[in-house]
Motif scaffolding. Structure first.
Motif, PDB file in Angstrom:
ATOM      1  N   ASP A 141       0.836  -1.211   0.000  1.00 44.51           N
ATOM      2  CA  ASP A 141       0.000   0.000   0.000  1.00 44.51           C
ATOM      3  C   ASP A 141       0.868   1.257   0.000  1.00 44.51           C
ATOM      4  OD1 ASP A 141      -2.405  -1.460   0.139  1.00 44.51           O
ATOM      5  OD2 ASP A 141      -2.217  -1.645   2.306  1.00 44.51           O
ATOM      6  N   PHE A 142       1.948   1.219   0.792  1.00 51.82           N
ATOM      7  CA  PHE A 142       2.867   2.358   0.824  1.00 51.82           C
ATOM      8  C   PHE A 142       3.546   2.537  -0.528  1.00 51.82           C
ATOM      9  CE2 PHE A 142       7.247   3.882   1.208  1.00 51.82           C
ATOM     10  CZ  PHE A 142       7.010   5.162   1.698  1.00 51.82           C
ATOM     11  N   GLY A 143       4.011   1.441  -1.113  1.00 50.31           N
ATOM     12  CA  GLY A 143       4.747   1.513  -2.374  1.00 50.31           C
ATOM     13  C   GLY A 143       3.947   2.142  -3.498  1.00 50.31           C
ATOM     14  N   ILE A 144       2.677   1.773  -3.601  1.00 53.94           N
ATOM     15  CA  ILE A 144       1.881   2.319  -4.707  1.00 53.94           C
ATOM     16  C   ILE A 144       1.554   3.792  -4.472  1.00 53.94           C
ATOM     17  CG2 ILE A 144       0.936   0.074  -5.324  1.00 53.94           C
ATOM     18  CD1 ILE A 144      -1.611   0.759  -3.899  1.00 53.94           C
ATOM     19  N   GLU A 145       1.501   4.221  -3.188  1.00 54.67           N
ATOM     20  CA  GLU A 145       1.300   5.641  -2.885  1.00 54.67           C
ATOM     21  C   GLU A 145       2.582   6.435  -3.137  1.00 54.67           C
ATOM     22  OE1 GLU A 145      -1.252   7.501  -1.902  1.00 54.67           O
ATOM     23  OE2 GLU A 145      -2.731   5.890  -1.821  1.00 54.67           O
TER      24      GLU A 145
END
Length: 310
Positions: free
Chosen positions: A69-73
């Motif tokens: 989730d962090f990576g795609i943000e």
């Protein structure tokens, strides 16, 4: 080498991962690590990582989740694109990935038995030269910045991270550090600082990031004898620290981001002195920042001069 899928990616130690991206915690309380948000600019740490749960939450955005989730943000990409980054298919895979509850290392860039504070984890500038790289120029074009404008204000920079050499667009600050950008990389070398371009003028134009500054230059190529100083914060955390510098000018034009942090700083400046500080973000009020507005076709021709409010 085993490839990353969502299950394996979510086992990456998020605290260590943030460190490899250049983000250090501002404070640590038990298992909670607090950061200045890597997803936006802010002055007060509101991005929390619970190391035990290996989960994050950004209080300013009202979003949180796991590593994927962090990576795609952070990279503004899809899940599959983020997994490609982790699997070594772009510059952003140049990181050390320690899995939670697992001593295996899934990055070929990791040196055996190196410590977490190994200097290889830090960005080291190797070479600086005129912009020539075709991929970097294509990236600039994709963000509506011409090669000519970019060459006037930026450099092509080779840097080392985790014992590997990479290339990026570099924008230098007043302390000699560089903001580094490419299609799949966003970071900076030490020391982190503002960029101030002094034309001995009585006014100053303020931006958060250098792509907004380059966008301004794109829109003012035909301006004649435009006398103003420029302040590029390179991080909104430098806004209050730069207030004394801004106060030396008779007029301060603010082109800050239209997010929570940018709007807050703009409003604070207007409350301080609404005759000196001018909010210019009305121009891109439906977009996040000036570059996004320029890049998404607001009917601005390259080289066209737009009028600043008076």
């Amino acid at each position: 080498m085993e490839k990353f899928n969502c299950k394996i990616a979510n086992q990456i130690d998020l605290v260590n991962y943030l460190k490899t991206l250049g983000h250090e915690p501002s404070k640590i309380k038990n298992q909670d690590y607090w950061y200045l948000s890597p997803l936006r600019n802010e002055n007060t740490p509101s991005f929390k990582v619970n190391q035990k749960l290996n989960l994050w939450y950004d209080h300013g955005l009202g979003k949180g989740g796991n590593v994927v989730d962090f990576g795609i943000e952070y990279f503004r990409c899809t899940v599959s694109e983020f997994l490609q980054l982790l699997n070594g298919k772009s510059i952003s895979s140049g990181i050390s990935l320690s899995l939670k509850n697992d001593n295996r290392q899934y990055s070929s860039l990791r040196i055996a038995n190196e410590k977490k504070d190994n200097p290889l984890d830090k960005i080291v500038i190797v070479d600086v030269r005129t912009l020539e790289n075709k991929l970097l120029i294509a990236y600039l074009n994709n963000r509506s910045i011409s090669q000519e404008i970019a060459r006037q204000h930026c450099k092509e920079v080779d840097f080392c991270l985790n014992n590997r050499k990479y290339i990026a667009i570099g924008f230098q600050n007043i302390s000699g550090g560089y903001e580094l950008r490419s299609e799949n990389f966003k970071g900076s070398s030490s020391p982190k600082d503002i960029t101030f371009i002094d034309a001995q003028a009585k006014s100053v134009v303020v931006f958060e990031g250098f792509f907004d500054y380059l966008s301004y230059k794109m829109m003012n190529q035909k301006s004649v004898n435009q006398q103003t100083n420029f302040l590029i914060l390179n991080s909104l955390s430098f806004f209050k620290k730069s207030m004394q510098l801004m106060e030396k000018h008779e007029r301060v034009d603010l082109y800050l981001d239209r997010d929570t942090g940018g709007v807050k700083c703009t409003n604070e400046a207007l409350q301080r002195d609404s005759t000196k500080y001018i909010n210019q973000s009305f121009l891109y009020e439906q977009k996040k920042d000036l570059n996004e507005w320029l890049n998404q076709g607001k009917q601005v021709k390259q080289g066209h001069n737009f009028r600043r409010s008076i």
